[in-house]
Design a protein around this motif. Sequence first.
Motif, PDB file in Angstrom:
ATOM      1  N   LEU A   1       1.379  38.191  38.609  1.00 45.05           N
ATOM      2  CA  LEU A   1       0.228  39.355  37.897  1.00 45.05           C
ATOM      3  C   LEU A   1      -0.122  37.549  37.658  1.00 45.05           C
ATOM      4  O   LEU A   1      -2.167  37.674  37.839  1.00 45.05           O
ATOM      5  N   GLU A   2      -0.164  36.373  37.620  1.00 40.31           N
ATOM      6  CA  GLU A   2      -1.165  35.485  37.113  1.00 40.31           C
ATOM      7  C   GLU A   2      -1.277  34.984  38.630  1.00 40.31           C
ATOM      8  O   GLU A   2      -2.471  33.694  39.421  1.00 40.31           O
ATOM      9  N   SER A   3      -0.346  34.803  40.195  1.00 40.49           N
ATOM     10  CA  SER A   3      -0.255  34.455  41.193  1.00 40.49           C
ATOM     11  C   SER A   3      -1.397  35.056  42.375  1.00 40.49           C
ATOM     12  O   SER A   3      -2.316  35.275  43.162  1.00 40.49           O
ATOM     13  N   ILE A   4      -1.170  35.768  42.306  1.00 37.19           N
ATOM     14  CA  ILE A   4      -1.474  37.308  43.077  1.00 37.19           C
ATOM     15  C   ILE A   4      -3.301  37.239  43.021  1.00 37.19           C
ATOM     16  O   ILE A   4      -3.847  37.213  44.372  1.00 37.19           O
ATOM     17  N   PRO A   5      -4.244  37.087  41.770  1.00 39.64           N
ATOM     18  CA  PRO A   5      -5.723  37.509  42.229  1.00 39.64           C
ATOM     19  C   PRO A   5      -5.969  35.911  42.766  1.00 39.64           C
ATOM     20  O   PRO A   5      -7.065  36.445  43.303  1.00 39.64           O
ATOM     21  N   THR A   6      -5.312  35.177  42.841  1.00 38.19           N
ATOM     22  CA  THR A   6      -5.929  33.959  43.191  1.00 38.19           C
ATOM     23  C   THR A   6      -5.147  33.354  44.978  1.00 38.19           C
ATOM     24  O   THR A   6      -5.672  32.824  45.306  1.00 38.19           O
ATOM     25  N   GLU A   7      -4.260  34.083  45.232  1.00 40.77           N
ATOM     26  CA  GLU A   7      -3.479  33.446  46.385  1.00 40.77           C
ATOM     27  C   GLU A   7      -3.013  34.744  46.969  1.00 40.77           C
ATOM     28  O   GLU A   7      -2.410  34.825  47.775  1.00 40.77           O
ATOM     29  N   GLY A   8      -3.456  36.077  46.385  1.00 39.69           N
ATOM     30  CA  GLY A   8      -2.684  37.250  46.906  1.00 39.69           C
ATOM     31  C   GLY A   8      -1.276  37.207  46.860  1.00 39.69           C
ATOM     32  O   GLY A   8      -0.512  37.048  46.417  1.00 39.69           O
ATOM     33  N   VAL A   9      -1.077  38.726  47.874  1.00 37.14           N
ATOM     34  CA  VAL A   9       0.166  38.790  48.151  1.00 37.14           C
ATOM     35  C   VAL A   9       0.771  38.040  48.996  1.00 37.14           C
ATOM     36  O   VAL A   9       0.904  38.255  49.917  1.00 37.14           O
ATOM     37  N   MET A  10       2.201  37.489  48.632  1.00 39.27           N
ATOM     38  CA  MET A  10       2.524  36.484  50.161  1.00 39.27           C
ATOM     39  C   MET A  10       2.872  36.886  50.346  1.00 39.27           C
ATOM     40  O   MET A  10       3.676  35.819  52.047  1.00 39.27           O
ATOM     41  N   GLU A  11       3.867  37.672  50.447  1.00 38.95           N
ATOM     42  CA  GLU A  11       4.603  38.992  51.208  1.00 38.95           C
ATOM     43  C   GLU A  11       4.847  40.030  50.936  1.00 38.95           C
ATOM     44  O   GLU A  11       4.897  40.569  50.191  1.00 38.95           O
ATOM     45  N   PRO A  12       4.812  40.578  51.989  1.00 42.64           N
ATOM     46  CA  PRO A  12       4.186  41.775  52.081  1.00 42.64           C
ATOM     47  C   PRO A  12       5.448  43.193  51.608  1.00 42.64           C
ATOM     48  O   PRO A  12       6.430  42.736  51.488  1.00 42.64           O
ATOM     49  N   LEU A  13       5.300  44.315  50.891  1.00 39.05           N
ATOM     50  CA  LEU A  13       5.815  44.796  50.852  1.00 39.05           C
ATOM     51  C   LEU A  13       6.372  45.724  51.698  1.00 39.05           C
ATOM     52  O   LEU A  13       5.898  45.976  53.220  1.00 39.05           O
ATOM     53  N   THR A  14       7.616  46.029  51.681  1.00 39.71           N
ATOM     54  CA  THR A  14       8.129  46.346  52.788  1.00 39.71           C
ATOM     55  C   THR A  14       8.310  47.962  52.521  1.00 39.71           C
ATOM     56  O   THR A  14       8.784  48.589  51.719  1.00 39.71           O
ATOM     57  N   ILE A  15       7.828  49.450  53.406  1.00 43.25           N
ATOM     58  CA  ILE A  15       7.869  50.317  52.743  1.00 43.25           C
ATOM     59  C   ILE A  15       8.554  50.971  54.473  1.00 43.25           C
ATOM     60  O   ILE A  15       8.440  50.664  55.896  1.00 43.25           O
ATOM     61  N   ARG A  16       9.193  51.830  53.959  1.00 45.41           N
ATOM     62  CA  ARG A  16      10.116  52.419  54.935  1.00 45.41           C
ATOM     63  C   ARG A  16       9.648  54.000  55.676  1.00 45.41           C
ATOM     64  O   ARG A  16       9.917  54.829  54.567  1.00 45.41           O
ATOM     65  N   VAL A  17       9.753  54.764  56.256  1.00 46.38           N
ATOM     66  CA  VAL A  17       9.559  56.135  56.537  1.00 46.38           C
ATOM     67  C   VAL A  17      10.443  56.548  57.744  1.00 46.38           C
ATOM     68  O   VAL A  17      10.553  56.151  58.793  1.00 46.38           O
ATOM     69  N   ARG A  18      10.567  57.843  56.893  1.00 41.69           N
ATOM     70  CA  ARG A  18      12.096  58.317  57.747  1.00 41.69           C
ATOM     71  C   ARG A  18      11.450  60.291  57.665  1.00 41.69           C
ATOM     72  O   ARG A  18      11.551  60.953  56.802  1.00 41.69           O
ATOM     73  N   GLY A  19      10.247  60.391  58.572  1.00 42.09           N
ATOM     74  CA  GLY A  19      10.634  61.981  58.935  1.00 42.09           C
ATOM     75  C   GLY A  19       8.853  62.366  57.914  1.00 42.09           C
ATOM     76  O   GLY A  19       7.715  61.364  58.595  1.00 42.09           O
ATOM     77  N   LEU A  20       9.103  62.877  57.602  1.00 38.18           N
ATOM     78  CA  LEU A  20       7.928  62.975  56.399  1.00 38.18           C
ATOM     79  C   LEU A  20       8.428  62.057  54.429  1.00 38.18           C
ATOM     80  O   LEU A  20       7.312  61.124  54.206  1.00 38.18           O
TER      81      LEU A  20
END
Length: 90
Positions: free
Chosen positions: A50-69
Motif C-alpha cells: 500500500l505504501e510502495s505501489i502508489p509511488t513505484e507501481g507494481v514491480m512484479e505482475p500478477l499471474t493469471i491462468r486461463v482454462r477454457g472460460l
Amino acid sequence: MPRYWTADLPVSALDDGIIDCGDYPDWLYACNYIEDETNRYDRGILDELLESIPTEGVMEPLTIRVRGLDVWLSDGHHRAVALLMLRIKM
C-alpha cells in the motif's frame, strides 16, 4: 511450450467476477483475510504494498491462468488486494 501474454486490466476485473481469486472463496474473503490486523505476516506485506505501489507501481505482475472460460489469479494475491484497496489500474 506454453505461450505467455501480457495485458493491462482494470482493477475492477478482479472484483466483478471476471477473474476468480483462486486460493480464496471470493475477493471479499481474500481482502478481509489479508487486511486482518491479527494476521501480522499478511498485513505486513499488504502495508508495504500500500505504501510502495502508489509511488513505484507494481514491480512484479500478477499471474493469471486461463482454462477454457475459467480465469483465476494464481500468484499475486497480496498485490491484488492492495490494488483493490487503492483502485489502481494494473
